[in-house]
Design a protein around this motif. Structure first.
Motif, mmCIF file in Angstrom:
data_model
loop_
_atom_site.group_PDB
_atom_site.id
_atom_site.type_symbol
_atom_site.label_atom_id
_atom_site.label_comp_id
_atom_site.label_asym_id
_atom_site.label_seq_id
_atom_site.Cartn_x
_atom_site.Cartn_y
_atom_site.Cartn_z
ATOM 1 N N SER A 63 1.784 1.237 -4.703
ATOM 2 C CA SER A 63 0.643 0.385 -5.063
ATOM 3 C C SER A 63 0.809 -0.201 -6.451
ATOM 4 O O SER A 63 0.591 -1.400 -6.668
ATOM 5 C CB SER A 63 -0.656 1.192 -4.991
ATOM 6 O OG SER A 63 -0.923 1.631 -3.685
ATOM 7 N N THR A 64 1.167 0.650 -7.405
ATOM 8 C CA THR A 64 1.316 0.157 -8.777
ATOM 9 C C THR A 64 2.505 -0.793 -8.896
ATOM 10 O O THR A 64 2.458 -1.766 -9.662
ATOM 11 C CB THR A 64 1.480 1.324 -9.770
ATOM 12 O OG1 THR A 64 2.579 2.158 -9.367
ATOM 13 C CG2 THR A 64 0.210 2.159 -9.819
ATOM 14 N N TRP A 78 -3.834 -1.293 -18.075
ATOM 15 C CA TRP A 78 -4.628 -1.393 -16.855
ATOM 16 C C TRP A 78 -6.032 -1.888 -17.192
ATOM 17 O O TRP A 78 -6.904 -1.131 -17.593
ATOM 18 C CB TRP A 78 -4.669 -0.041 -16.152
ATOM 19 C CG TRP A 78 -3.340 0.294 -15.546
ATOM 20 C CD1 TRP A 78 -2.309 0.960 -16.138
ATOM 21 C CD2 TRP A 78 -2.884 -0.085 -14.248
ATOM 22 N NE1 TRP A 78 -1.241 1.031 -15.287
ATOM 23 C CE2 TRP A 78 -1.560 0.406 -14.118
ATOM 24 C CE3 TRP A 78 -3.461 -0.781 -13.187
ATOM 25 C CZ2 TRP A 78 -0.809 0.209 -12.963
ATOM 26 C CZ3 TRP A 78 -2.711 -0.964 -12.036
ATOM 27 C CH2 TRP A 78 -1.408 -0.479 -11.929
ATOM 28 N N PHE A 86 -5.443 -2.157 -7.736
ATOM 29 C CA PHE A 86 -4.927 -0.818 -7.424
ATOM 30 C C PHE A 86 -5.807 -0.137 -6.376
ATOM 31 O O PHE A 86 -5.303 0.405 -5.388
ATOM 32 C CB PHE A 86 -4.865 0.028 -8.695
ATOM 33 C CG PHE A 86 -4.568 1.480 -8.453
ATOM 34 C CD1 PHE A 86 -3.302 1.894 -8.077
ATOM 35 C CD2 PHE A 86 -5.565 2.442 -8.602
ATOM 36 C CE1 PHE A 86 -3.029 3.236 -7.841
ATOM 37 C CE2 PHE A 86 -5.302 3.777 -8.365
ATOM 38 C CZ PHE A 86 -4.032 4.181 -7.989
#
Length: 303
Positions: A63-64, A78, A86
């Protein structure tokens, strides 16, 4: 041996918990963003592509990576937008993670079903057996330097010593072990059950202490052993009516049932403190549970 300079095990546990909290917990948006900024860089630079990671960890990495791309992890912040992405991407892994969790519980139950009849057969074949239970861990001040490869190396040496019947493992009839990873401190540890011939051994606390000494030797002084066979610990179990370690007599049905329950603790996924101590990283071909039970009779003068 060269140990890791970062607490990789704790980072893995933190990331695993973050993913599960996002998908199944009550964590709020600001907490998610804060933890991403706290864990992401250290976690990414400590990844070993040759290690095997749990489904939640894999989901985090994938995902990241879809969000960050080729950007250097140190430069990543972030913000709200990335955090929203995310959460959205992570939701696509929910079914796979649930399926993996179910498979893990199924395997734990299968281990239980395999271990119990073997333990019962062993007890029926011997008038008395000495049950020894220890938890093999690492010194808290050192544990954050222990990698999964260090743990695997130490466990291989321990299993070799058991197989060869070295010193404290003489007259060992059977054994079982389970590998876990702490949730709050991330520490790797092993629950170990040793069953000795009760006609040959009767000093369970002494044997447990010798196993602890062997573990210290194997780990070059960074390991320590929590012994369940101390007098104080056994007295506490006895007061609760669940003492199942020490000398177990075949004709004492309560002792037998308690011993079986004590042995099966190794296979139970649900801990008393509700912590999630599943091993979240492993090396290829690394088993998290094993047993060697020999139900065949030996020369028992009390049979």
């Amino acid at each position: 041996m060269i140990y890791s300079p970062v607490n990789h095990s704790q980072l893995i546990s933190n990331v695993d918990r973050l993913v599960r909290d996002v998908l199944f917990g009550t964590i709020n948006f600001q907490q998610i963003k804060s933890q991403l900024n706290e864990f992401y860089y250290s976690f990414m630079i400590s990844l070993n592509p040759e290690d095997r990671y749990s489904k939640p960890i894999q989901a985090f990495i994938e995902s990241t990576s879809m969000i960050i791309g080729d950007a250097y992890a140190y430069n990543v912040f972030w913000d709200n937008e990335k955090t929203v992405q995310f959460i959205r991407l992570l939701s696509g892994y929910e079914k796979a993670i649930k399926k993996d969790y179910s498979a893990w519980r199924y395997q734990s139950n299968k281990n239980c079903r395999n271990l119990e009849p073997n333990i019962r057969t062993l007890i029926s074949d011997h008038s008395r057996l000495l049950f020894v239970r220890v938890d093999l861990k690492y010194i808290p001040e050192i544990s954050h330097h222990i990698t999964i490869r260090d743990f695997d190396f130490h466990m291989r040496k321990l299993r070799d010593a058991i197989h060869n019947g070295d010193t404290c493992f003489k007259h060992l009839l059977s054994h079982a072990w389970s590998l876990e990873q702490g949730e709050d401190n991330g520490g790797f540890h092993c629950h170990l059950l040793l069953i000795f011939d009760g006609a040959e051994h009767y000093k369970d606390s002494y044997l447990a202490d010798q196993v602890g000494q062997k573990w210290q030797d194997i780990t070059e002084g960074v390991g320590y052993c929590f012994i369940l066979n101390t007098r104080e610990y056994k007295e506490g179990l006895a007061r609760r009516g669940i003492l199942g370690i020490g000398m177990i007599h075949r004709d004492n049905l309560q002792e037998v049932e308690n011993a079986v329950n004590a042995a099966l603790y190794l296979t139970r996924p649900d801990k008393r403190d509700r912590s999630y101590q599943r091993l979240k990283v492993s090396v290829p071909n690394m088993n998290t549970f094993g047993q060697r039970i020999s139900p065949s009779k030996v020369n028992d003068p009390y049979n």
